[in-house]
Design a protein around this motif. Structure first.
Motif, PDB file in Angstrom:
ATOM      1  N   LEU A  64      14.979  55.615 135.297  1.00 43.43           N
ATOM      2  CA  LEU A  64      15.951  56.155 134.272  1.00 43.43           C
ATOM      3  C   LEU A  64      15.899  55.429 132.914  1.00 43.43           C
ATOM      4  CD1 LEU A  64      18.830  57.560 133.632  1.00 43.43           C
ATOM      5  CD2 LEU A  64      19.840  55.580 134.500  1.00 43.43           C
ATOM      6  N   ALA A  65      15.688  56.163 131.869  1.00 43.04           N
ATOM      7  CA  ALA A  65      15.272  55.591 130.418  1.00 43.04           C
ATOM      8  C   ALA A  65      16.569  55.462 129.699  1.00 43.04           C
ATOM      9  CB  ALA A  65      14.327  56.372 129.794  1.00 43.04           C
ATOM     10  N   GLN A  66      16.920  56.702 129.600  1.00 40.86           N
ATOM     11  CA  GLN A  66      18.255  56.907 128.310  1.00 40.86           C
ATOM     12  C   GLN A  66      19.076  57.771 128.990  1.00 40.86           C
ATOM     13  OE1 GLN A  66      15.273  57.799 125.375  1.00 40.86           O
ATOM     14  NE2 GLN A  66      16.223  56.468 123.788  1.00 40.86           N
ATOM     15  N   THR A  67      20.450  57.491 128.661  1.00 39.66           N
ATOM     16  CA  THR A  67      21.597  58.491 128.739  1.00 39.66           C
ATOM     17  C   THR A  67      22.490  58.673 127.559  1.00 39.66           C
ATOM     18  OG1 THR A  67      23.125  57.021 130.041  1.00 39.66           O
ATOM     19  CG2 THR A  67      21.605  58.325 131.195  1.00 39.66           C
ATOM     20  N   THR A  68      23.121  59.747 127.072  1.00 41.30           N
ATOM     21  CA  THR A  68      23.965  59.593 126.040  1.00 41.30           C
ATOM     22  C   THR A  68      25.505  58.859 126.085  1.00 41.30           C
ATOM     23  OG1 THR A  68      24.362  61.987 126.788  1.00 41.30           O
ATOM     24  CG2 THR A  68      23.389  61.663 124.805  1.00 41.30           C
ATOM     25  N   ASP A  69      25.759  58.889 127.370  1.00 42.37           N
ATOM     26  CA  ASP A  69      27.204  58.314 127.578  1.00 42.37           C
ATOM     27  C   ASP A  69      27.168  58.278 129.312  1.00 42.37           C
ATOM     28  OD1 ASP A  69      29.669  57.699 128.221  1.00 42.37           O
ATOM     29  OD2 ASP A  69      30.567  58.488 126.459  1.00 42.37           O
ATOM     30  N   GLU A  70      26.681  56.960 129.687  1.00 40.55           N
ATOM     31  CA  GLU A  70      26.522  57.003 131.201  1.00 40.55           C
ATOM     32  C   GLU A  70      27.889  57.151 131.855  1.00 40.55           C
ATOM     33  OE1 GLU A  70      25.053  53.519 134.317  1.00 40.55           O
ATOM     34  OE2 GLU A  70      23.753  54.033 132.728  1.00 40.55           O
ATOM     35  N   GLU A  71      28.866  56.550 131.414  1.00 47.74           N
ATOM     36  CA  GLU A  71      30.179  56.687 131.969  1.00 47.74           C
ATOM     37  C   GLU A  71      30.604  58.051 131.986  1.00 47.74           C
ATOM     38  OE1 GLU A  71      34.682  54.804 131.386  1.00 47.74           O
ATOM     39  OE2 GLU A  71      33.174  53.785 130.187  1.00 47.74           O
ATOM     40  N   ALA A  72      30.549  58.773 131.033  1.00 49.91           N
ATOM     41  CA  ALA A  72      30.968  60.241 131.012  1.00 49.91           C
ATOM     42  C   ALA A  72      30.190  60.806 132.139  1.00 49.91           C
ATOM     43  CB  ALA A  72      30.929  60.793 129.571  1.00 49.91           C
ATOM     44  N   LEU A  73      28.754  60.758 131.920  1.00 53.19           N
ATOM     45  CA  LEU A  73      27.990  61.276 132.850  1.00 53.19           C
ATOM     46  C   LEU A  73      28.440  61.190 134.365  1.00 53.19           C
ATOM     47  CD1 LEU A  73      25.497  63.150 133.482  1.00 53.19           C
ATOM     48  CD2 LEU A  73      23.946  61.114 133.135  1.00 53.19           C
ATOM     49  N   ARG A  74      28.708  59.762 134.776  1.00 54.80           N
ATOM     50  CA  ARG A  74      29.073  59.524 135.914  1.00 54.80           C
ATOM     51  C   ARG A  74      30.444  60.154 136.170  1.00 54.80           C
ATOM     52  NH1 ARG A  74      26.861  55.208 138.766  1.00 54.80           N
ATOM     53  NH2 ARG A  74      25.459  53.806 137.816  1.00 54.80           N
ATOM     54  N   LYS A  75      31.351  60.517 135.305  1.00 52.15           N
ATOM     55  CA  LYS A  75      32.352  61.285 135.729  1.00 52.15           C
ATOM     56  C   LYS A  75      32.298  62.610 135.974  1.00 52.15           C
ATOM     57  CE  LYS A  75      37.270  62.205 133.821  1.00 52.15           C
ATOM     58  NZ  LYS A  75      37.088  63.513 134.600  1.00 52.15           N
ATOM     59  N   ALA A  76      31.357  63.188 135.157  1.00 50.50           N
ATOM     60  CA  ALA A  76      30.964  64.714 135.112  1.00 50.50           C
ATOM     61  C   ALA A  76      30.243  64.823 136.584  1.00 50.50           C
ATOM     62  CB  ALA A  76      29.976  65.170 134.040  1.00 50.50           C
ATOM     63  N   LEU A  77      29.330  64.061 137.116  1.00 48.38           N
ATOM     64  CA  LEU A  77      28.799  64.022 138.540  1.00 48.38           C
ATOM     65  C   LEU A  77      29.767  63.846 139.644  1.00 48.38           C
ATOM     66  CD1 LEU A  77      25.786  61.699 137.689  1.00 48.38           C
ATOM     67  CD2 LEU A  77      25.592  64.184 138.296  1.00 48.38           C
ATOM     68  N   ALA A  78      30.915  62.895 139.121  1.00 50.36           N
ATOM     69  CA  ALA A  78      31.769  62.881 140.343  1.00 50.36           C
ATOM     70  C   ALA A  78      32.743  64.055 140.485  1.00 50.36           C
ATOM     71  CB  ALA A  78      32.834  61.688 140.127  1.00 50.36           C
ATOM     72  N   ASP A  79      32.987  64.706 139.158  1.00 49.94           N
ATOM     73  CA  ASP A  79      33.744  65.846 139.366  1.00 49.94           C
ATOM     74  C   ASP A  79      33.045  67.413 139.720  1.00 49.94           C
ATOM     75  OD1 ASP A  79      35.823  64.643 138.127  1.00 49.94           O
ATOM     76  OD2 ASP A  79      35.548  65.097 136.291  1.00 49.94           O
ATOM     77  N   GLY A  80      31.625  67.041 139.779  1.00 54.42           N
ATOM     78  CA  GLY A  80      30.527  68.021 140.129  1.00 54.42           C
ATOM     79  C   GLY A  80      30.939  69.302 141.253  1.00 54.42           C
ATOM     80  N   PRO A  81      30.050  70.054 141.538  1.00 56.88           N
ATOM     81  CA  PRO A  81      28.769  70.064 141.168  1.00 56.88           C
ATOM     82  C   PRO A  81      28.395  70.194 139.681  1.00 56.88           C
ATOM     83  CG  PRO A  81      29.136  72.108 142.357  1.00 56.88           C
ATOM     84  CD  PRO A  81      30.367  71.255 142.359  1.00 56.88           C
ATOM     85  N   LEU A  82      27.445  69.375 139.037  1.00 59.12           N
ATOM     86  CA  LEU A  82      27.055  69.567 137.921  1.00 59.12           C
ATOM     87  C   LEU A  82      25.832  70.471 137.855  1.00 59.12           C
ATOM     88  CD1 LEU A  82      27.049  66.766 135.181  1.00 59.12           C
ATOM     89  CD2 LEU A  82      24.841  68.165 135.943  1.00 59.12           C
ATOM     90  N   THR A  83      25.727  71.206 136.749  1.00 58.25           N
ATOM     91  CA  THR A  83      24.465  72.124 136.622  1.00 58.25           C
ATOM     92  C   THR A  83      23.647  71.444 135.550  1.00 58.25           C
ATOM     93  OG1 THR A  83      25.556  74.088 137.153  1.00 58.25           O
ATOM     94  CG2 THR A  83      23.749  74.296 135.954  1.00 58.25           C
ATOM     95  N   LEU A  84      22.211  71.314 135.752  1.00 61.84           N
ATOM     96  CA  LEU A  84      21.492  70.747 134.870  1.00 61.84           C
ATOM     97  C   LEU A  84      20.136  71.256 134.785  1.00 61.84           C
ATOM     98  CD1 LEU A  84      19.238  67.910 136.657  1.00 61.84           C
ATOM     99  CD2 LEU A  84      21.218  69.203 137.908  1.00 61.84           C
ATOM    100  N   TYR A  85      19.349  71.110 133.620  1.00 58.94           N
ATOM    101  CA  TYR A  85      18.135  71.695 133.696  1.00 58.94           C
ATOM    102  C   TYR A  85      16.902  70.784 133.134  1.00 58.94           C
ATOM    103  CZ  TYR A  85      17.003  72.932 128.560  1.00 58.94           C
ATOM    104  OH  TYR A  85      16.438  72.658 127.523  1.00 58.94           O
ATOM    105  N   CYS A  86      15.638  71.404 133.451  1.00 61.53           N
ATOM    106  CA  CYS A  86      14.573  70.656 132.971  1.00 61.53           C
ATOM    107  C   CYS A  86      13.803  71.697 132.544  1.00 61.53           C
ATOM    108  CB  CYS A  86      13.798  69.716 133.914  1.00 61.53           C
ATOM    109  SG  CYS A  86      12.408  68.846 133.185  1.00 61.53           S
ATOM    110  N   GLY A  87      12.804  71.886 131.499  1.00 57.04           N
ATOM    111  CA  GLY A  87      12.003  72.797 131.045  1.00 57.04           C
ATOM    112  C   GLY A  87      10.713  72.453 131.333  1.00 57.04           C
ATOM    113  N   PHE A  88       9.507  73.484 131.597  1.00 51.08           N
ATOM    114  CA  PHE A  88       8.247  73.389 131.846  1.00 51.08           C
ATOM    115  C   PHE A  88       7.578  74.276 130.873  1.00 51.08           C
ATOM    116  CE2 PHE A  88      10.846  71.772 135.323  1.00 51.08           C
ATOM    117  CZ  PHE A  88      10.217  70.482 135.595  1.00 51.08           C
ATOM    118  N   ASP A  89       6.697  73.788 130.094  1.00 55.01           N
ATOM    119  CA  ASP A  89       6.004  74.887 129.228  1.00 55.01           C
ATOM    120  C   ASP A  89       4.734  75.279 129.864  1.00 55.01           C
ATOM    121  OD1 ASP A  89       7.929  75.174 127.267  1.00 55.01           O
ATOM    122  OD2 ASP A  89       7.025  73.893 125.929  1.00 55.01           O
TER     123      ASP A  89
END
Length: 427
Positions: free
Chosen positions: A17-42
């Motif tokens: 884990l390097a960086q998150t924008t707002d870890e507390e808010a992210l944890r809440k979003a995960l707890a309220d999940g399921p959360l949708t996330l993405y990663c791109g591959f060129d």
């Protein structure tokens, strides 16, 4: 991972884990999940390589933790190329890139569950679908006006290029296209998290800003960014590179045997980080393998465990078993004749080798593949009992292989001592 909030702690324990924008808010979003996330591959090549595994397996971890991953293959961004710190990328034609898109989509399907219906069912996306119809005027008026040139110039990659050979407007605009991806996935799928390598922080946060500006009411809630540490090797060389180049996931570019050997040959200084980054073994098992490396590094238990796990994951259990059998057989712990020709050829391609048009004395062959410095040294090795042909000890200094010794009618495996191997091919 027992519940959906554990994934952040899991990534932190693994040291990725390097960086998150707002870890507390992210944890809440995960707890309220399921959360949708993405990663791109060129698609900048016909295959992904082991450097991509950090992000691919992170998507897998999120899915296993109860979230919905989107694997985005950049049919559009692959035509532009994410700017490199050093020089301009060569542009590939549309047909080639779209062909590579198909290849990458097939590779990604081996890691994520796209088939089981439910809230965690993975999605495959291609940004060419929504970018193709965007006109130049629309790109400038509807999207470009939300980007500050000052902020774009402040990005590390841009600054390093401007201090050198400069950068084309094409690559300079890449951040707009990647930001558009996050916006479109937010609107289409309610995707609220983008993950990537730490070098993608500027691109990802630009996407967050575009979502805030163009989705003022944020119907899916606030979006988030999470980046992972870029792996480096203890010896200073680039992770995922060997003397032969990148280690690819495509078995035609990097054989399963070579893939297995890449992990097996990992430096003791690196293996603990590799285990935590790539392995899905329980934490206790990983820690035990780390202790084993400290106490008995010569056994290479951690390297062997990771090589087997990742080869089975990427190439399948059958290929992994064949590779392990070949690895053992080369060192006298199995039957060389029992190996299939493709696996044997792949294994032998990693060794010092020579081609001959007719069979010669074993002493000559040992010198030819440079297992010994000279023919006289070869005869001395045979006399001392240190020479092997196809795992059988050579007892005569004048021994000549018979046609029946050829494995699959073409190969001879030579060994000096326990570890020094060479191969001869009859052509």
């Amino acid at each position: 991972m027992d519940n959906v909030t554990d994934i952040v702690d899991e990534l932190r324990w693994r040291g990725v884990l390097a960086q998150t924008t707002d870890e507390e808010a992210l944890r809440k979003a995960l707890a309220d999940g399921p959360l949708t996330l993405y990663c791109g591959f060129d698609p900048t090549a016909k295959s992904l390589h082991v450097g991509h595994l950090t992000q691919i397996l992170a998507l897998r971890r999120f899915q296993l933790a109860g979230h919905r991953p989107i694997a985005l293959v950049g049919g559009a961004t692959g035509l532009i190329g994410d700017p490199k710190p050093s020089a301009e990328r060569a542009l590939n034609d549309v047909e080639t890139v779209q062909e590579w898109v198909g290849a990458l989509r097939g590779q990604l399907s081996a890691f994520l569950d796209f088939d089981t219906p439910g809230p965690t069912q993975a999605v495959m996306a291609n940004n060419y679908e929504w970018t193709e119809s965007v006109s130049a005027l629309s790109l400038l008026r509807d999207y470009g006006k939300h980007f500050s040139v000052n902020q774009m110039l402040a990005r590390d990659t841009v600054k390093s290029r401007l201090d050198g050979e400069g950068m084309s407007y094409t690559e300079f605009s890449y951040v707009i296209l990647q930001s558009l991806d996050f916006l479109e996935l937010y609107k289409q799928y309610g995707c609220t998290l983008q993950i990537g390598g730490s070098d993608q922080w500027g691109n990802i946060t630009a996407g967050l800003d575009l979502i805030r500006r163009m989705q003022a009411n944020q119907p899916h809630g606030p979006a988030h960014a999470l980046t992972q540490v870029l792996l480096t090797k203890a010896d200073g060389t680039k992770f995922g590179k060997t003397e032969g180049g990148a280690v690819w996931l495509d078995p035609e570019l990097t054989t399963p045997y070579a893939f297995y050997q890449f992990w097996l040959n990992s430096d003791d200084r690196d293996i603990a980080r590799y285990l935590r980054t790539f392995s899905f073994k329980p934490r206790e098992e990983i820690e035990e393998l780390e202790r084993a490396t400290e106490e008995r590094p010569q056994a290479r238990a951690a390297q062997r465990a990771l090589a087997e796990e990742l080869t089975a994951l990427v190439h399948g259990a059958d290929q992994c078993a064949a590779v392990i059998a070949a690895s053992k057989a080369l060192f006298g712990q199995g039957d060389l004749d029992g190996l299939d020709e493709a696996t044997l050829a792949a294994a032998l391609s990693e060794l010092p080798k020579a081609q001959v048009s007719e069979l010669a004395p074993v002493a000559d062959l040992l010198a030819l593949v440079e297992l010994v410095p000279s023919k006289s040294a070869a005869r001395r090795t045979i006399k001392e009992g240190g020479a092997y042909l196809n795992n059988a000890k050579v007892t005569s200094e004048e021994a000549v292989p018979a046609a029946s010794d050829l494995i699959h009618g073409r190969w001879l495996v030579l060994r000096r001592g326990k570890r020094n191997l060479g191969a001869v091919e009859l052509v």
